[in-house]
Enzyme design. Structure first.
Site, PDB file in Angstrom:
ATOM      1  CG  ASP A  14     -59.584  51.040  28.115  1.00  0.00           C
ATOM      2  OD1 ASP A  14     -59.465  49.875  28.529  1.00  0.00           O
ATOM      3  OD2 ASP A  14     -59.243  52.044  28.765  1.00  0.00           O
ATOM      4  CE  LYS A  17     -56.834  45.622  24.228  1.00  0.00           C
ATOM      5  NZ  LYS A  17     -57.163  47.034  24.484  1.00  0.00           N
ATOM      6  N   GLY A  41     -58.298  45.745  31.344  1.00  0.00           N
ATOM      7  CA  GLY A  41     -59.681  45.524  31.757  1.00  0.00           C
ATOM      8  C   GLY A  41     -60.527  45.357  30.516  1.00  0.00           C
ATOM      9  CG  HIS A  42     -59.814  42.922  28.058  1.00  0.00           C
ATOM     10  ND1 HIS A  42     -58.954  41.903  27.807  1.00  0.00           N
ATOM     11  CD2 HIS A  42     -59.072  44.051  27.964  1.00  0.00           C
ATOM     12  CE1 HIS A  42     -57.745  42.384  27.567  1.00  0.00           C
ATOM     13  NE2 HIS A  42     -57.781  43.687  27.669  1.00  0.00           N
ATOM     14  CD  GLN A 220     -51.884  46.574  28.829  1.00  0.00           C
ATOM     15  OE1 GLN A 220     -51.151  45.702  28.413  1.00  0.00           O
ATOM     16  NE2 GLN A 220     -52.681  46.381  29.855  1.00  0.00           N
TER      17      GLN A 220
HETATM   18  P1  GDP Z   1     -60.672  46.540  25.838  1.00  0.00           P
HETATM   19  O1  GDP Z   1     -59.812  46.863  27.009  1.00  0.00           O
HETATM   20  O2  GDP Z   1     -60.030  46.904  24.540  1.00  0.00           O
HETATM   21  O3  GDP Z   1     -61.165  45.114  25.844  1.00  0.00           O
HETATM   22  O4  GDP Z   1     -61.951  47.470  25.958  1.00  0.00           O
HETATM   23  P2  GDP Z   1     -62.792  47.775  27.303  1.00  0.00           P
HETATM   24  O5  GDP Z   1     -63.613  46.579  27.620  1.00  0.00           O
HETATM   25  O6  GDP Z   1     -61.921  48.315  28.367  1.00  0.00           O
HETATM   26  O7  GDP Z   1     -63.674  48.993  26.808  1.00  0.00           O
HETATM   27  C1  GDP Z   1     -64.564  48.874  25.751  1.00  0.00           C
HETATM   28  C2  GDP Z   1     -65.989  49.120  26.275  1.00  0.00           C
HETATM   29  O8  GDP Z   1     -66.826  49.401  25.190  1.00  0.00           O
HETATM   30  C3  GDP Z   1     -66.609  47.928  26.983  1.00  0.00           C
HETATM   31  O9  GDP Z   1     -67.431  48.405  28.008  1.00  0.00           O
HETATM   32  C4  GDP Z   1     -67.456  47.266  25.890  1.00  0.00           C
HETATM   33  O10 GDP Z   1     -68.596  46.579  26.398  1.00  0.00           O
HETATM   34  C5  GDP Z   1     -67.895  48.459  25.114  1.00  0.00           C
HETATM   35  N1  GDP Z   1     -68.094  48.221  23.675  1.00  0.00           N
HETATM   36  C6  GDP Z   1     -67.427  47.397  22.846  1.00  0.00           C
HETATM   37  N2  GDP Z   1     -67.857  47.542  21.580  1.00  0.00           N
HETATM   38  C7  GDP Z   1     -68.806  48.485  21.615  1.00  0.00           C
HETATM   39  C8  GDP Z   1     -69.620  49.108  20.609  1.00  0.00           C
HETATM   40  O11 GDP Z   1     -69.525  48.846  19.415  1.00  0.00           O
HETATM   41  N3  GDP Z   1     -70.488  50.060  21.031  1.00  0.00           N
HETATM   42  C9  GDP Z   1     -70.605  50.429  22.336  1.00  0.00           C
HETATM   43  N4  GDP Z   1     -71.477  51.371  22.649  1.00  0.00           N
HETATM   44  N5  GDP Z   1     -69.858  49.874  23.291  1.00  0.00           N
HETATM   45  C10 GDP Z   1     -68.975  48.923  22.936  1.00  0.00           C
HETATM   46  P1  IMO Z   2     -56.689  47.380  28.142  1.00  0.00           P
HETATM   47  O1  IMO Z   2     -56.123  45.993  27.871  1.00  0.00           O
HETATM   48  C1  IMO Z   2     -56.085  51.604  28.872  1.00  0.00           C
HETATM   49  C2  IMO Z   2     -52.426  52.786  30.964  1.00  0.00           C
HETATM   50  C3  IMO Z   2     -52.604  53.383  32.351  1.00  0.00           C
HETATM   51  C4  IMO Z   2     -51.445  54.361  32.357  1.00  0.00           C
HETATM   52  C5  IMO Z   2     -50.358  53.576  31.620  1.00  0.00           C
HETATM   53  C6  IMO Z   2     -49.379  52.887  32.539  1.00  0.00           C
HETATM   54  O2  IMO Z   2     -57.926  47.373  28.963  1.00  0.00           O
HETATM   55  O3  IMO Z   2     -56.792  48.140  26.875  1.00  0.00           O
HETATM   56  P2  IMO Z   2     -49.586  50.716  34.036  1.00  0.00           P
HETATM   57  O4  IMO Z   2     -50.462  50.404  35.203  1.00  0.00           O
HETATM   58  O5  IMO Z   2     -49.728  49.770  32.903  1.00  0.00           O
HETATM   59  O6  IMO Z   2     -48.151  50.906  34.427  1.00  0.00           O
HETATM   60  O7  IMO Z   2     -50.089  52.167  33.523  1.00  0.00           O
HETATM   61  O8  IMO Z   2     -51.029  52.634  30.820  1.00  0.00           O
HETATM   62  N1  IMO Z   2     -53.046  51.466  30.775  1.00  0.00           N
HETATM   63  C7  IMO Z   2     -54.178  51.252  30.091  1.00  0.00           C
HETATM   64  N2  IMO Z   2     -55.028  52.138  29.519  1.00  0.00           N
HETATM   65  N3  IMO Z   2     -56.303  50.290  28.759  1.00  0.00           N
HETATM   66  C8  IMO Z   2     -55.457  49.391  29.297  1.00  0.00           C
HETATM   67  O9  IMO Z   2     -55.574  48.060  29.085  1.00  0.00           O
HETATM   68  C9  IMO Z   2     -54.354  49.870  30.043  1.00  0.00           C
HETATM   69  N4  IMO Z   2     -53.345  49.287  30.715  1.00  0.00           N
HETATM   70  C10 IMO Z   2     -52.550  50.265  31.139  1.00  0.00           C
HETATM   71  O10 IMO Z   2     -53.833  54.037  32.481  1.00  0.00           O
HETATM   72  O11 IMO Z   2     -51.753  55.489  31.582  1.00  0.00           O
HETATM   73 MG    MG Z   3     -59.853  47.951  28.793  1.00  0.00          MG
END
Ligand code: GDP
Ligand code: IMO
Ligand code: MG
Length: 416
Positions: A14, A17, A41-42, A220
């Site tokens: 999270d 990416k 989850g992106h 991840q």
């Molecule tokens: P990922 O799994 O690495 O793709 O990241 P996620 O999407 O799960 O979580 C990142 C969250 O931060 C998302 O809701 C993005 O919209 C948000 N985000 C990304 N870059 C920024 C930033 O520079 N500032 C803020 N406030 N939010 C951001």
């Molecule tokens: P993105 O791509 C954050 C975490 C779960 C748990 C552990 C194992 O959005 O960065 P699993 O279901 O994979 O067996 O769970 O890994 N986890 C993540 N945490 N971002 C993710 O993906 C994750 N994918 C798995 O919360 O701790």
């Molecule tokens: Mg994510």
């Protein structure tokens, strides 16, 4: 002949990416996922639209980019088909590896049953079946996407597997599939997915040979890697750079620039060690400012400070050329910003990630805070204290922060 650019998460997932993959996809021909499943989850924000992607590469939002899902992933046809429904222009620009493992609904049931049985020791998985699907792959009892071409044969294999392992499934409360229902389900999957299933290894070689611009999208983060993370509180795949090779059928020499994605602080969702976690009001403020709730499960994310020790570990394991520092704006309005610069383990200070992080406590260094970075698009326009914070991080991790992100918006991105 071209080399592929690679994006990997450097913390516990999270990191943001999705935003950077989407940003870079504007200048790439292909975006390729190599590991994980719909546990990822992106969230990507473009103007007033917000997209939640799980397994479809984040390049899908650029209509010019083609998308490859490699052999290293576990793909739940049911969930993937649902994700596909958000788009009506996938034909000819989505390619699924015939060697990717299929994640079935029973994998999710097993995942949830195991978590229940573990009680206090639960990993806090997403409950999507990721561990059991990779487990079956390694135990050589899994099934590959290519098998969907022959639903009758695949049904028979799955039914035989359940018969053989009935006592184990009974103990977990996982019912055997009903043969006719399973067959109908697999035929349904075939109908939708068959046109997209192909030999993506050959395709990868061809596009690299043809000098296409290729972006490899990690899911991840490094601290969730099956080998290099905080085992057993990890996911079940190789999330680090090396996974891009095995997960797509390319070799290390095919990889060019590695961009590691890191937040300006840290979060973790699920259980397991997190030395720089902040249990107080500052942690709450990070969660609130950063909207730190999971895209996949909606769970509140645990929040804490930037961890230099874990970052140096990640930079080395992944061969990071540049770091993208995300969510700098979330630190806006803090009087001071802390950074974990070492761990204390059994009374000794250490500067590396040890075998077990469970008993590591953080040693902090504080930096003066700043008022506002949100939406700023050039480095020189950042407040002086924010610039000092970034320069200090660069120095401590020994890597340039070539990209800085100051909001979820595509355009609010500083390229240095
Ligand atoms: P990922 O799994 O690495 O793709 O990241 P996620 O999407 O799960 O979580 C990142 C969250 O931060 C998302 O809701 C993005 O919209 C948000 N985000 C990304 N870059 C920024 C930033 O520079 N500032 C803020 N406030 N939010 C951001
Ligand atoms: P993105 O791509 C954050 C975490 C779960 C748990 C552990 C194992 O959005 O960065 P699993 O279901 O994979 O067996 O769970 O890994 N986890 C993540 N945490 N971002 C993710 O993906 C994750 N994918 C798995 O919360 O701790
Ligand atoms: Mg994510």
């Amino acid at each position: 002949m071209s080399k592929a650019d690679l994006i990997v998460g450097l913390q516990w997932g999270d990191e943001g990416k999705g935003k950077i993959v989407d940003h870079m996809a504007q200048t790439h021909d292909y975006v390729c996922r190599f590991a994980g499943g719909h546990n990822a989850g992106h969230t990507i924000v473009i103007g007033d639209k917000t997209y939640a992607l799980h397994l479809i590469p984040s390049g899908v939002l650029n209509p010019e980019a083609k998308n490859i899902v490699g052999n290293g992933v576990v793909l739940s046809p049911k969930d993937f088909i649902k994700e596909m429904e958000q788009f009506d222009d996938l034909e000819g620009r989505l390619f699924l590896s015939d060697k990717a493992q299929v994640l079935f609904p029973y994998h999710a049931l097993i995942d949830q049953a195991r978590e229940r049985m573990k009680g206090d020791m639960a990993i806090g998985t997403t409950g999507k079946g990721i561990g059991p699907a990779y487990g079956d792959k390694v135990a050589r009892v899994g099934h590959r996407l290519g098998e969907l071409h022959h639903p009758e044969k695949l049904t028979a294999k799955i039914m035989a597997f359940f018969e053989m392992n009935q006592p184990v499934f009974d103990a977990m409360g996982v019912p055997a599939p009903i043969e006719t229902e399973l067959l109908a389900e697999l035929k349904g999957y075939k109908k939708v997915l068959a046109p997209f299933i192909t030999d993506t290894t050959q395709l990868m070689w061809k596009i690299l040979d043809d000098s296409k611009k290729v972006l490899l999208e990690g899911a991840q983060g490094t601290m969730l890697d099956i080998d290099h993370g905080t085992y057993p509180y990890v996911t079940s795949s190789t999330t680090v750079s090396a996974g891009a090779c095995s997960g797509l059928g390319i070799n290390p020499k095919d990889i060019g620039k590695v961009t590691g994605i890191a937040k300006a602080y840290c979060t973790r969702v699920g259980n397991g060690p997190f030395p720089s976690e902040d249990f107080g009001v500052q942690g709450d403020k990070l969660r609130e400012n950063g909207h730190e709730f999971g895209t996949t499960t909606g769970r509140p994310r645990r929040c804490g400070w930037f961890d230099v020790v874990a970052m140096r570990h990640a930079v080395r394991v992944n061969g990071v050329d540049q770091v993208a520092l995300m969510k700098l704006d979330v630190l806006d309005g803090f009087d001071e910003v802390k950074v974990c610069i070492a761990y204390e383990v059994e009374g000794k200070e250490i500067d590396y990630v040890p075998y077990d992080l469970e008993d590591a406590t953080p040693v902090y260094k504080s930096f003066p805070g700043w008022e506002k970075t949100e939406g700023i698009r050039t480095f020189d326009d950042l407040p002086e204290t924010a610039r000092s914070y970034i320069l200090a991080l660069e120095e401590m991790i020994g890597t340039k922060m070539g990209i800085i992100s100051t909001s979820p918006e595509r355009e609010d991105t500083i390229i240095r």
